[in-house]
Write a protein that holds these residues in place. Structure first.
Motif, PDB file in Angstrom:
ATOM      1  N   PHE A  73       0.840  -1.190   0.000  1.00  0.00           N
ATOM      2  CA  PHE A  73       0.000   0.000   0.000  1.00  0.00           C
ATOM      3  C   PHE A  73       0.882   1.250   0.000  1.00  0.00           C
ATOM      4  N   ASP A  74       0.393   2.310  -0.607  1.00  0.00           N
ATOM      5  CA  ASP A  74       1.176   3.541  -0.734  1.00  0.00           C
ATOM      6  C   ASP A  74       1.261   4.366   0.543  1.00  0.00           C
ATOM      7  N   PRO A  75       0.155   4.615   1.255  1.00  0.00           N
ATOM      8  CA  PRO A  75       0.250   5.521   2.409  1.00  0.00           C
ATOM      9  C   PRO A  75       1.059   4.908   3.555  1.00  0.00           C
ATOM     10  N   PRO A  76       1.899   5.699   4.219  1.00  0.00           N
ATOM     11  CA  PRO A  76       2.664   5.201   5.367  1.00  0.00           C
ATOM     12  C   PRO A  76       1.833   5.238   6.646  1.00  0.00           C
ATOM     13  N   VAL A  77       0.808   4.401   6.678  1.00  0.00           N
ATOM     14  CA  VAL A  77      -0.110   4.341   7.826  1.00  0.00           C
ATOM     15  C   VAL A  77      -0.286   2.888   8.226  1.00  0.00           C
ATOM     16  N   SER A  78      -1.008   2.668   9.309  1.00  0.00           N
ATOM     17  CA  SER A  78      -1.241   1.298   9.771  1.00  0.00           C
ATOM     18  C   SER A  78      -1.850   0.455   8.651  1.00  0.00           C
ATOM     19  N   PRO A  79      -1.400  -0.803   8.521  1.00  0.00           N
ATOM     20  CA  PRO A  79      -1.855  -1.631   7.395  1.00  0.00           C
ATOM     21  C   PRO A  79      -3.368  -1.748   7.259  1.00  0.00           C
ATOM     22  N   HIS A  80      -4.088  -1.855   8.371  1.00  0.00           N
ATOM     23  CA  HIS A  80      -5.538  -2.030   8.270  1.00  0.00           C
ATOM     24  C   HIS A  80      -6.207  -0.778   7.703  1.00  0.00           C
ATOM     25  N   GLY A 116       4.768  -3.118  14.853  1.00  0.00           N
ATOM     26  CA  GLY A 116       4.954  -3.960  16.027  1.00  0.00           C
ATOM     27  C   GLY A 116       4.138  -5.235  15.947  1.00  0.00           C
ATOM     28  N   PHE A 117       4.279  -6.080  16.959  1.00  0.00           N
ATOM     29  CA  PHE A 117       3.698  -7.427  16.937  1.00  0.00           C
ATOM     30  C   PHE A 117       2.171  -7.402  16.893  1.00  0.00           C
ATOM     31  N   LEU A 118       1.568  -6.406  17.514  1.00  0.00           N
ATOM     32  CA  LEU A 118       0.105  -6.362  17.598  1.00  0.00           C
ATOM     33  C   LEU A 118      -0.517  -5.345  16.646  1.00  0.00           C
ATOM     34  N   VAL A 119       0.219  -4.933  15.630  1.00  0.00           N
ATOM     35  CA  VAL A 119      -0.343  -3.972  14.685  1.00  0.00           C
ATOM     36  C   VAL A 119      -1.564  -4.582  13.990  1.00  0.00           C
ATOM     37  N   PRO A 120      -2.680  -3.860  13.893  1.00  0.00           N
ATOM     38  CA  PRO A 120      -3.857  -4.396  13.212  1.00  0.00           C
ATOM     39  C   PRO A 120      -3.604  -4.599  11.725  1.00  0.00           C
ATOM     40  N   ALA A 123      -9.930  -5.864  10.289  1.00  0.00           N
ATOM     41  CA  ALA A 123     -10.864  -5.513  11.359  1.00  0.00           C
ATOM     42  C   ALA A 123     -10.785  -6.461  12.551  1.00  0.00           C
ATOM     43  N   ARG A 124     -10.166  -7.628  12.351  1.00  0.00           N
ATOM     44  CA  ARG A 124     -10.181  -8.653  13.394  1.00  0.00           C
ATOM     45  C   ARG A 124      -8.810  -9.120  13.825  1.00  0.00           C
ATOM     46  N   GLN A 125      -7.824  -9.066  12.932  1.00  0.00           N
ATOM     47  CA  GLN A 125      -6.560  -9.763  13.167  1.00  0.00           C
ATOM     48  C   GLN A 125      -5.365  -8.813  13.200  1.00  0.00           C
ATOM     49  N   THR A 126      -4.314  -9.272  13.864  1.00  0.00           N
ATOM     50  CA  THR A 126      -3.104  -8.478  14.067  1.00  0.00           C
ATOM     51  C   THR A 126      -1.883  -9.231  13.548  1.00  0.00           C
ATOM     52  N   GLY A 127      -0.730  -8.597  13.712  1.00  0.00           N
ATOM     53  CA  GLY A 127       0.513  -9.264  13.354  1.00  0.00           C
ATOM     54  C   GLY A 127       0.722 -10.546  14.119  1.00  0.00           C
ATOM     55  N   ALA A 128       0.234 -10.607  15.352  1.00  0.00           N
ATOM     56  CA  ALA A 128       0.345 -11.837  16.137  1.00  0.00           C
ATOM     57  C   ALA A 128      -0.448 -12.968  15.491  1.00  0.00           C
ATOM     58  N   ASP A 129      -1.620 -12.650  14.965  1.00  0.00           N
ATOM     59  CA  ASP A 129      -2.422 -13.668  14.273  1.00  0.00           C
ATOM     60  C   ASP A 129      -1.696 -14.159  13.026  1.00  0.00           C
ATOM     61  N   LEU A 130      -1.010 -13.260  12.338  1.00  0.00           N
ATOM     62  CA  LEU A 130      -0.247 -13.662  11.159  1.00  0.00           C
ATOM     63  C   LEU A 130       0.875 -14.610  11.556  1.00  0.00           C
ATOM     64  N   ALA A 131       1.625 -14.266  12.600  1.00  0.00           N
ATOM     65  CA  ALA A 131       2.709 -15.138  13.053  1.00  0.00           C
ATOM     66  C   ALA A 131       2.172 -16.512  13.449  1.00  0.00           C
ATOM     67  N   ARG A 132       1.004 -16.536  14.104  1.00  0.00           N
ATOM     68  CA  ARG A 132       0.395 -17.824  14.479  1.00  0.00           C
ATOM     69  C   ARG A 132      -0.044 -18.596  13.250  1.00  0.00           C
ATOM     70  N   ALA A 133      -0.605 -17.896  12.260  1.00  0.00           N
ATOM     71  CA  ALA A 133      -1.058 -18.569  11.041  1.00  0.00           C
ATOM     72  C   ALA A 133       0.111 -19.233  10.322  1.00  0.00           C
ATOM     73  N   LEU A 134       1.282 -18.601  10.387  1.00  0.00           N
ATOM     74  CA  LEU A 134       2.469 -19.172   9.756  1.00  0.00           C
ATOM     75  C   LEU A 134       3.189 -20.146  10.693  1.00  0.00           C
ATOM     76  N   ASN A 135       2.831 -20.111  11.983  1.00  0.00           N
ATOM     77  CA  ASN A 135       3.392 -21.024  12.991  1.00  0.00           C
ATOM     78  C   ASN A 135       4.918 -20.935  13.037  1.00  0.00           C
ATOM     79  N   LEU A 136       5.421 -19.692  13.191  1.00  0.00           N
ATOM     80  CA  LEU A 136       6.856 -19.462  13.147  1.00  0.00           C
ATOM     81  C   LEU A 136       7.406 -19.009  14.495  1.00  0.00           C
ATOM     82  N   PRO A 137       8.623 -19.423  14.835  1.00  0.00           N
ATOM     83  CA  PRO A 137       9.320 -18.824  15.972  1.00  0.00           C
ATOM     84  C   PRO A 137       9.532 -17.337  15.711  1.00  0.00           C
TER      85      PRO A 137
END
Length: 219
Positions: A73-80, A116-120, A123-137
């Motif tokens: 995305f072009d704007p330098p704002v939160s991904p959501h 950061g880890f909890l960046v939205p 509407a429902r999910q954050t960076g933490a959800d992404l890390a869990r979805a990929l199941n990565l250390p």
């Protein structure tokens, strides 16, 4: 064994891309096929997303850009917010498929989160959800500046709450004027339940500092 790591930070602008690139080069130096991934990036400059370009340059295999960076995305704002403005919904399943495609080509995939880890992300999910979805250390980049202790400890709590392994952390010295730097690093060493993978001096090339750290990671 094919493997991956999710690189997060105590904040935006703390050096996640630089550390991710250093890790990629370190694993490549060990003879591994290594590729970087930036699932979501927000903030372009003249039509270029520099984080993505740096990860591509540090990788030692060629991979389709749509896998390396599914959402830009072009704007330098939160991904959501950037996604909503673009009329897009960030779908973790799309990112999972891209990650699997990269994993089929490489021995190791270094996935750099956004902010950061909890960046939205939607509407429902954050960076933490992404890390869990990929199941990565998770590797944490701590930007060493005033306030970093609270940010690092809170982020580590969030990583542990996610149920993912905390692979370790990197002290990235982003403020050359930071007082009692060594004491701050020692405090985090004492309180973070994960190995210190490296201390990166301000404004220096990091490859030499991170090579040995990569050897601490379980592959």
């Amino acid at each position: 064994m094919r493997q991956g790591y999710f690189v997060t930070g105590t904040d935006t602008g703390v050096g996640k891309t630089t550390i991710s690139c250093a890790l990629l080069r370190a694993f490549a130096a060990q003879g591994k096929k290594a590729v970087g991934m930036k699932p979501v990036v927000a903030g372009s400059e003249n039509g270029r997303w520099h984080d993505v370009e740096q990860l591509i340059a540090a990788s030692n295999i060629n991979a389709a850009r749509e896998y390396v960076n599914p959402y830009a995305f072009d704007p330098p704002v939160s991904p959501h917010i950037a996604a909503r403005q673009a009329g897009v919904d960030i779908d973790l399943a799309v990112i999972q498929r891209a990650y699997q495609a990269l994993s089929s080509q490489a021995d190791i995939v270094i996935v750099e989160g956004a902010g950061g880890f909890l960046v939205p992300l939607n509407a429902r999910q954050t960076g933490a959800d992404l890390a869990r979805a990929l199941n990565l250390p998770v590797i944490l980049v701590a930007g060493m500046r005033l306030g970093c202790l609270n940010h690092a400890l809170l982020t580590a709590q969030a990583i542990h709450a996610s149920g993912l392994p905390f692979a370790g952390w990197v002290a990235n010295c982003i403020d050359p004027q930071m007082q009692v730097l060594e004491e701050n690093i020692a405090t985090l060493e004492q309180r973070l339940d994960g190995p210190l993978l490296g201390v990166v001096p301000f404004d220096l090339e990091m490859d030499v500092h991170i090579h040995e750290s990569a050897g601490l990671l379980e592959l």
